[in-house]
Structures are given as C-alpha cells and as structure tokens.
Design a protein around this motif. Structure first.
Motif, mmCIF file in Angstrom:
data_model
loop_
_atom_site.group_PDB
_atom_site.id
_atom_site.type_symbol
_atom_site.label_atom_id
_atom_site.label_comp_id
_atom_site.label_asym_id
_atom_site.label_seq_id
_atom_site.Cartn_x
_atom_site.Cartn_y
_atom_site.Cartn_z
ATOM 1 N N GLN A 1 0.758 -1.284 -0.021
ATOM 2 C CA GLN A 1 -0.011 0.069 -0.211
ATOM 3 C C GLN A 1 0.965 1.152 0.115
ATOM 4 O OE1 GLN A 1 -3.490 -0.029 -0.135
ATOM 5 N NE2 GLN A 1 -3.186 -2.339 -0.471
ATOM 6 N N ASP A 2 1.875 1.181 0.603
ATOM 7 C CA ASP A 2 2.912 2.378 0.851
ATOM 8 C C ASP A 2 4.308 2.080 -0.045
ATOM 9 O OD1 ASP A 2 4.941 4.421 1.428
ATOM 10 O OD2 ASP A 2 4.260 4.309 3.511
ATOM 11 N N PRO A 3 4.258 2.624 -0.975
ATOM 12 C CA PRO A 3 5.320 2.189 -2.058
ATOM 13 C C PRO A 3 6.771 2.388 -1.571
ATOM 14 C CG PRO A 3 4.299 4.247 -2.924
ATOM 15 C CD PRO A 3 3.473 3.744 -1.843
ATOM 16 N N GLU A 4 6.694 3.275 -0.632
ATOM 17 C CA GLU A 4 8.066 3.785 0.073
ATOM 18 C C GLU A 4 8.700 3.065 1.145
ATOM 19 O OE1 GLU A 4 7.637 7.996 1.438
ATOM 20 O OE2 GLU A 4 7.767 8.717 -0.666
ATOM 21 N N LEU A 5 8.093 2.023 1.704
ATOM 22 C CA LEU A 5 8.669 1.232 2.800
ATOM 23 C C LEU A 5 9.931 0.546 2.400
ATOM 24 C CD1 LEU A 5 5.074 -0.149 4.429
ATOM 25 C CD2 LEU A 5 6.810 1.464 5.261
ATOM 26 N N LEU A 6 9.748 -0.224 1.146
ATOM 27 C CA LEU A 6 11.064 -0.988 1.129
ATOM 28 C C LEU A 6 12.191 0.110 0.799
ATOM 29 C CD1 LEU A 6 9.961 -3.589 -1.519
ATOM 30 C CD2 LEU A 6 10.443 -4.028 0.741
ATOM 31 N N GLY A 7 12.124 1.189 0.271
ATOM 32 C CA GLY A 7 13.066 1.935 0.091
ATOM 33 C C GLY A 7 13.708 2.810 1.356
ATOM 34 N N HIS A 8 12.660 2.900 2.205
ATOM 35 C CA HIS A 8 13.059 3.318 3.565
ATOM 36 C C HIS A 8 14.234 2.527 4.235
ATOM 37 C CE1 HIS A 8 10.463 6.703 3.255
ATOM 38 N NE2 HIS A 8 9.371 6.106 3.777
ATOM 39 N N THR B 1 24.893 1.279 14.030
ATOM 40 C CA THR B 1 24.685 1.798 15.188
ATOM 41 C C THR B 1 24.446 3.379 14.620
ATOM 42 O OG1 THR B 1 26.594 0.799 16.354
ATOM 43 C CG2 THR B 1 26.039 3.257 16.907
ATOM 44 N N ARG B 2 24.729 3.970 13.553
ATOM 45 C CA ARG B 2 24.640 5.290 12.853
ATOM 46 C C ARG B 2 22.812 5.287 12.507
ATOM 47 N NH1 ARG B 2 27.812 8.096 8.436
ATOM 48 N NH2 ARG B 2 26.110 9.771 9.097
ATOM 49 N N CYS B 3 22.238 4.110 12.013
ATOM 50 C CA CYS B 3 21.128 3.965 11.797
ATOM 51 C C CYS B 3 20.328 4.122 12.723
ATOM 52 C CB CYS B 3 20.778 2.604 10.965
ATOM 53 S SG CYS B 3 21.377 2.604 9.353
ATOM 54 N N PRO C 1 14.824 6.697 14.180
ATOM 55 C CA PRO C 1 13.869 7.120 15.130
ATOM 56 C C PRO C 1 12.715 7.767 14.492
ATOM 57 C CG PRO C 1 16.165 7.413 15.907
ATOM 58 C CD PRO C 1 16.209 7.000 14.650
ATOM 59 N N PRO C 2 12.992 8.835 13.533
ATOM 60 C CA PRO C 2 11.899 9.583 12.654
ATOM 61 C C PRO C 2 10.787 8.578 11.865
ATOM 62 C CG PRO C 2 13.942 10.274 11.672
ATOM 63 C CD PRO C 2 14.264 9.392 12.706
ATOM 64 N N LEU C 3 11.306 7.707 11.497
ATOM 65 C CA LEU C 3 10.667 6.647 10.717
ATOM 66 C C LEU C 3 9.787 5.848 11.473
ATOM 67 C CD1 LEU C 3 13.049 5.081 7.908
ATOM 68 C CD2 LEU C 3 10.874 6.448 7.598
ATOM 69 N N ARG C 4 9.984 5.333 12.875
ATOM 70 C CA ARG C 4 9.387 4.932 13.706
ATOM 71 C C ARG C 4 8.183 5.637 14.449
ATOM 72 N NH1 ARG C 4 14.874 2.452 16.396
ATOM 73 N NH2 ARG C 4 15.058 0.814 15.045
ATOM 74 N N GLU C 5 8.426 7.063 14.537
ATOM 75 C CA GLU C 5 7.540 8.150 14.613
ATOM 76 C C GLU C 5 6.480 8.009 13.708
ATOM 77 O OE1 GLU C 5 8.755 11.794 16.024
ATOM 78 O OE2 GLU C 5 10.008 11.131 17.298
ATOM 79 N N ARG C 6 6.733 8.154 12.527
ATOM 80 C CA ARG C 6 5.868 8.273 11.106
ATOM 81 C C ARG C 6 5.093 6.932 11.085
ATOM 82 N NH1 ARG C 6 8.086 9.135 5.094
ATOM 83 N NH2 ARG C 6 6.199 8.668 4.193
ATOM 84 N N LEU D 1 9.955 -4.213 10.828
ATOM 85 C CA LEU D 1 11.681 -4.293 10.480
ATOM 86 C C LEU D 1 12.212 -3.152 10.680
ATOM 87 C CD1 LEU D 1 12.299 -6.292 7.086
ATOM 88 C CD2 LEU D 1 12.893 -6.835 9.367
ATOM 89 N N ILE D 2 11.423 -2.003 10.320
ATOM 90 C CA ILE D 2 11.929 -0.389 10.834
ATOM 91 C C ILE D 2 11.954 -0.381 12.210
ATOM 92 C CG2 ILE D 2 11.179 1.641 10.843
ATOM 93 C CD1 ILE D 2 9.880 1.304 7.789
ATOM 94 N N HIS D 3 11.062 -1.008 13.008
ATOM 95 C CA HIS D 3 11.082 -0.963 14.448
ATOM 96 C C HIS D 3 12.099 -1.654 14.999
ATOM 97 C CE1 HIS D 3 7.705 1.640 15.507
ATOM 98 N NE2 HIS D 3 7.451 1.520 14.377
ATOM 99 N N GLU D 4 12.463 -3.039 14.456
ATOM 100 C CA GLU D 4 13.557 -3.806 14.743
ATOM 101 C C GLU D 4 14.833 -3.100 14.432
ATOM 102 O OE1 GLU D 4 13.075 -7.560 12.925
ATOM 103 O OE2 GLU D 4 10.916 -7.991 13.840
ATOM 104 N N GLY D 5 15.129 -2.465 13.361
ATOM 105 C CA GLY D 5 16.368 -1.995 12.924
ATOM 106 C C GLY D 5 17.068 -3.074 12.154
ATOM 107 N N HIS D 6 18.162 -2.657 11.860
ATOM 108 C CA HIS D 6 19.273 -3.435 11.294
ATOM 109 C C HIS D 6 20.151 -4.067 12.206
ATOM 110 C CE1 HIS D 6 18.596 -2.207 7.151
ATOM 111 N NE2 HIS D 6 18.891 -0.993 7.463
ATOM 112 N N LEU D 7 20.215 -5.521 11.766
ATOM 113 C CA LEU D 7 20.723 -6.480 12.911
ATOM 114 C C LEU D 7 22.227 -7.066 12.492
ATOM 115 C CD1 LEU D 7 17.773 -8.086 14.791
ATOM 116 C CD2 LEU D 7 18.928 -6.321 15.640
ATOM 117 N N VAL D 8 23.321 -6.887 13.069
ATOM 118 C CA VAL D 8 24.233 -7.759 12.670
ATOM 119 C C VAL D 8 24.016 -9.164 12.751
ATOM 120 C CG1 VAL D 8 26.870 -8.039 12.920
ATOM 121 C CG2 VAL D 8 26.004 -5.751 13.169
ATOM 122 N N GLU D 9 24.289 -9.759 11.652
ATOM 123 C CA GLU D 9 23.933 -11.405 11.825
ATOM 124 C C GLU D 9 25.159 -12.071 12.276
ATOM 125 O OE1 GLU D 9 21.518 -11.725 7.806
ATOM 126 O OE2 GLU D 9 23.333 -10.579 7.497
#
Length: 204
Positions: free
Chosen positions: A35-42, A80-82, A88-93, A111-119
């Motif tokens: 529905q939101d075409p920007e989510l993957l790009g975010h 860490t920089r992410c 943070p602003p994406l999680r508010e949005r 996934l945005i709320h989980e953030g990137h994780l080092v595997e």
C-alpha cells in the motif's frame, strides 16, 4: 540504448526507491504487494545513500536510473548510525501495526522498528551490499560491472571482506553471486548469507 555506471546523486533517490520496489518480490516487481510504495526504500536504499553515499553507484539507461549497488564498509558502525540518525523519525511516522496484521506493509514496518541487526557469523565479512537491476539492465554484463565497481571501492578503502543476503527463491541472483566469487556463509530457512574475501591470493 546507452548504459552508464556513475556515482549516486541525491536527485536519484526517488528513482532508486522505484527500482527497489520493482525488484522487491524476490527479484520481481513488488508494486502490487504494498500500500505504501516507499517502505522498502526506507529500509533497503535510503539509509545507505544518506549515511554512506560514497559506496552507492547507479546504473542508468539513456540517463534514467535502472539499477543500483550500495552498501557499507562496516556493518556494525553503519547500524549504530542508523539507530541514532535514521530510524527514530521513521518509527514515529510508522507506528507498530496490530499483531494480527501480516500484510507486507506491516512486516516492513516491524523491520523498521527492529532496525538492522548484525548477523551472527558475519564478523569476518564486515562490509555488506545490496544490488538491484530492472529487467532492462539485466543480461548484458552490467550487474558484473556494477559489482566490480563497488568491490573495487571497498578494496580502495582497505576492506577485507563483504557479505550479502539473498532469498532462496531468487535463483538467478544466487547464480550471479556465485559467478562473482561469493560462497555460502550462513543458511536460513528462506535465505542465504553469501560472503567474499577481498584480500589474499585467491580473492575468493
């Protein structure tokens, strides 16, 4: 058609979001899924080009972006920089969806709320990358040239190894990465993590 590989420019961002969406279903077009075409790009494009633009390269066809390769030289530092600067602003949005919402949009928002994780298991492969090409740019050797451009930049930065993740359903991509010298590092239920060393005699 005239193709060219060049460094990323901020004016490319909207086009790279489009490429990400149109390759987002295991390499196929995911436009119909979201529905939101920007989510993957975010998640998969913007943090890289914003936080480490020197490692973003664009494939153009007659001047129009039709592919990209991007990534980071050090995953832990980048993540860490992410957490500090990007998510943070994406999680508010995008508030967390209801637990019973299993739509593609809801899964990406989680996934945005989980953030990137080092595997675990990728410590020996500190850099990572994403590469996506629309069909118009495939099958002509441009993917290989883009990868060589990206890997060459990593070598210039004295990076020792790189990894990526690929869906088990994307067999053309798996074959491409294998031909580029990547090998299996981790196997998940639906995906592989593949790695490549950038130093030593074999440059495996």
């Amino acid at each position: 058609m005239t193709f060219n590989i060049r460094p990323y420019h901020p004016a490319d961002l909207t086009a790279l979001y489009r490429v990400c969406l149109q390759t987002g279903d295991h390499g196929a077009d995911a436009t119909h899924l979201f529905q939101d075409p920007e989510l993957l790009g975010h998640f998969f494009v913007a943090p890289y080009v914003v936080l480490q633009p020197e490692l973003a390269f664009v494939l153009t066809e007659n001047g129009r972006p039709c592919g990209y390769v991007l990534g980071t030289s050090h995953s832990t530092t980048f993540y860490t920089r992410c957490e500090r600067e990007w998510f943070p602003p994406l999680r508010e949005r995008y508030p967390l969806p209801a637990a019973d919402d299993q739509s593609p949009d809801a899964q990406m928002i989680r996934l945005i709320h989980e953030g990137h994780l080092v595997e675990d298991g990728t410590e020996a492969y500190p850099a990572h990358l994403h590469i996506d090409l629309l069909p118009v740019g495939q099958g002509q050797g441009w993917g290989r040239k883009m990868m060589e451009t990206f890997l060459g930049r990593l070598r210039d930065m004295k990076v020792t190894a790189v990894h990526l993740q690929v869906s088990k359903e994307n067999s053309p991509a798996i074959g491409f990465y294998t031909r580029m010298g990547f090998h299996e590092v981790i196997e998940y239920t639906g995906a592989y993590v593949l790695g490549k060393t950038l130093t030593g005699k074999n440059n495996e």
